[in-house]
Enzyme design. Structure first.
Site, PDB file in Angstrom:
ATOM      1  N   ASP A 110       6.339  -1.126  -5.236  1.00 20.40           N
ATOM      2  CA  ASP A 110       5.462  -0.952  -4.296  1.00 20.40           C
ATOM      3  C   ASP A 110       5.653   0.519  -3.707  1.00 20.40           C
ATOM      4  O   ASP A 110       5.790   1.243  -4.386  1.00 20.40           O
ATOM      5  CB  ASP A 110       5.593  -2.224  -3.127  1.00 20.40           C
ATOM      6  CG  ASP A 110       4.379  -2.536  -2.281  1.00 20.40           C
ATOM      7  OD1 ASP A 110       3.517  -1.526  -2.032  1.00 20.40           O
ATOM      8  OD2 ASP A 110       3.956  -3.856  -1.955  1.00 20.40           O
TER       9      ASP A 110
ATOM     10  N   HIS B  85       3.283   2.247  -5.302  1.00 18.70           N
ATOM     11  CA  HIS B  85       1.829   2.362  -4.841  1.00 18.70           C
ATOM     12  C   HIS B  85       1.547   3.532  -3.968  1.00 18.70           C
ATOM     13  O   HIS B  85       0.473   4.246  -3.827  1.00 18.70           O
ATOM     14  CB  HIS B  85       1.632   1.175  -4.048  1.00 18.70           C
ATOM     15  CG  HIS B  85       1.637  -0.070  -4.899  1.00 18.70           C
ATOM     16  ND1 HIS B  85       1.279  -0.198  -6.089  1.00 18.70           N
ATOM     17  CD2 HIS B  85       1.703  -1.479  -4.491  1.00 18.70           C
ATOM     18  CE1 HIS B  85       1.300  -1.416  -6.573  1.00 18.70           C
ATOM     19  NE2 HIS B  85       1.576  -2.183  -5.499  1.00 18.70           N
TER      20      HIS B  85
END
Length: 525
Positions: free
Chosen positions: A258, A292
């Protein structure tokens, strides 16, 4: 004589280690009932931590080898030191993280599984060494994948029922209800809650069940020289300070499932209730690979975030570079942010993303404590190559993003800069070589300065700058060095007060292309 001397040295060294362990607070875990054979030894490690605290503090020393444990609770004045070759693995038995404890989980203070390493209301907590901490997160990942991938509603597990019962009086926004009550709440690998003087240095951390390093409500946090590796995993952010002050993150190497580093301060009404901003944060000399976002602020920002510096970092392969995200209902102010000396490469989405429309389903509402604010943010000295989109700024009509500056930016991207619903935005010495569309787009915005902006790769019949419903725009000191068909295209009935000054258009065929809905003159000299 040599043999006598050698025996004497060994004797002195042994005595020193023994005395040191006894009097200087160093507790070798192998002498405290633990083992380095990979057999569960939670109780021995926790007893050593408790023993050290009773002595006023100390260091729990893990020599090379493999150690298996459940959740550990860190205490005052405790250092966990992992020697090179030491592997601290955490159990995959979820029961080993019970009973529930108070923590902040995804921006909400609640009761849930204990973090793997947990500290609450203590001071001087340290994790150091050249060893490795392995969260063995795959078991947790598989459980969340099982629940989320089901095409029909599953019967609740005992852990989901426990979560609902423990948090039955907790109120959240309707959009978050399923996440809070139905999903499986994996614990962060490390959370210090309301602690002072927290340091994590030198270690490698891998396979976290959820967020990796997640201090909450802490003062004076240092994360230095840490490697974090969470491959192909859901929501395994690297470093997430939330509602902390005086945070120092430096010399880290992060590749996760993430965001690499995310700065937060609580979610919605619960975040506003605790009303604790994250402030005074420095992020320097870090490399971010898979993730991300390289450095992300939000979307949990309800307690506000301010006084942040990000400098001398490399992002290579992240989905986005610098990303700020929030939505109506979150509230909070993000301000006083400085970003400088950044190199980006292979960015799959935006190099820069500022988004107050993170939840697309919201509708315009009056400005209240629920309204998020982005302001006073300044970015300089950035090189970005092989980027999908150079920059996107997306405000909300009731609260445009305002007071952003970009200086000395050089970007190779498929798509250029896009500014939508913003005010008081300045671009100075910004070059964008875009493959599609205008290099610079300004929509529904006002009070914009575009100084010395250019592209080295003009696109046939495509403007360098495109304005639509934009007002009070200064475009000055620009020089297109390469043959350009159209420099500026302006359209929209709201486009007015556009000023072109001190520009050189020697290589431009059409300086201004006017759209049919343009009602105002473009002033040039």
């Amino acid at each position: 004589m040599k043999k006598v001397f050698l025996v004497l040295c060994i004797s002195v060294l042994t005595s020193f280690v023994s005395v040191s362990s006894a009097t200087n607070g160093w507790l070798n875990i192998l002498n405290e009932g633990g083992n380095n054979k990979g057999e569960l030894c939670t109780e021995a490690i926790q007893k050593a931590i408790d023993k050290a605290e009773k002595q006023g503090g100390g260091t729990i020393y893990f020599p090379a080898g493999e150690y298996l444990t459940g959740a550990l609770k860190l205490k005052n004045n405790i250092t966990i030191h992992l020697d090179a070759g030491a592997m601290l693995r955490f159990s995959t038995n979820f029961d080993h993280y019970l009973p529930f404890v108070q923590l902040r989980w995804e921006g909400t203070v609640m009761q849930s599984f204990s973090p793997l390493l947990y500290a609450k209301d203590v001071e001087n907590v340290t994790i150091t060494g050249r060893g490795t901490i392995d969260g063995q997160g795959e078991a947790w990942w598989k459980e969340i994948w099982r629940i989320e991938s089901s095409k029909e509603k599953l019967e609740l597990t005992k852990y989901q029922k426990m979560t609902q019962e423990a948090n039955k009086d907790l109120k959240t926004e309707p959009y978050y209800e399923r996440t809070r009550s139905y999903l499986f709440h994996r614990p962060p690998l490390f959370q210090a809650f309301n602690c002072k003087n927290v340091r994590i240095e030198g270690v490698t951390i891998q396979n976290s069940p959820f967020w990796t390093i997640n201090p909450a409500f802490c003062d004076n946090v240092t994360v230095d020289g840490v490697t974090i590796f969470n491959p192909y995993s859901p929501n395994t952010d690297g470093i997430n300070p939330t509602s902390c002050k005086n945070v120092h993150i430096s010399n880290c190497h992060i590749s996760v499932g993430d965001d690499c580093i995310t700065i937060k301060s609580g979610r919605d009404a619960d975040g506003r209730k605790w009303a604790t901003p994250t402030e005074n944060v420095t992020i320097t000399n870090c490399t971010m690979l898979n993730g991300h976002g390289g450095v992300v602020i939000g979307s949990e920002m309800s307690g506000s975030i301010k006084k942040i510096t990000i400098a001398n970092c490399v992002f290579d392969g992240t989905d986005r570079g610098i990303r700020l995200k929030a939505a109506r209902g979150r509230g909070g102010v993000v301000e006083e942010i400085r970003v400088s000396n950044i190199v980006m490469n292979n960015i799959k989405e935006e190099a820069f993303m500022f988004n107050l429309f993170y939840d697309k389903n919201t509708v315009e509402e009056p400005v209240t404590e629920r309204t998020p604010i982005f302001r006073n943010i300044h970015i300089s000295n950035v090189t970005a190559t092989n980027v999908n989109t150079a920059c996107r700024i997306i405000g909300i009509p009731e609260m445009p993003i305002h007071n952003l500056t970009f200086s000395n930016i050089n970007t190779e991207a498929k798509q250029g800069f896009s500014i939508d619903t913003a005010t008081d935005i300045e671009l100075h010495n910004v070059k964008v070589n875009a493959e599609l569309g205008a290099a610079f787009k300004v929509l529904n915005s006002k009070n914009i300065i575009l100084e010395n902006v250019s592209t080295a790769k003009p696109i046939k019949d495509t403007p360098v700058i495109k304005l639509e419903n934009a007002s009070n725009i200064m475009i000055n000191n620009n020089f297109q060095m390469y043959p350009t068909d159209v420099f500026l295209e302006a359209n929209g009935s709201g486009t007015k007060s556009i000023f072109l000054k001190n520009n050189v258009f020697e290589h431009v065929k059409t300086i201004v292309k006017k759209g049919k809905d343009l009602n105002s003159e473009i002033k040039t000299n």
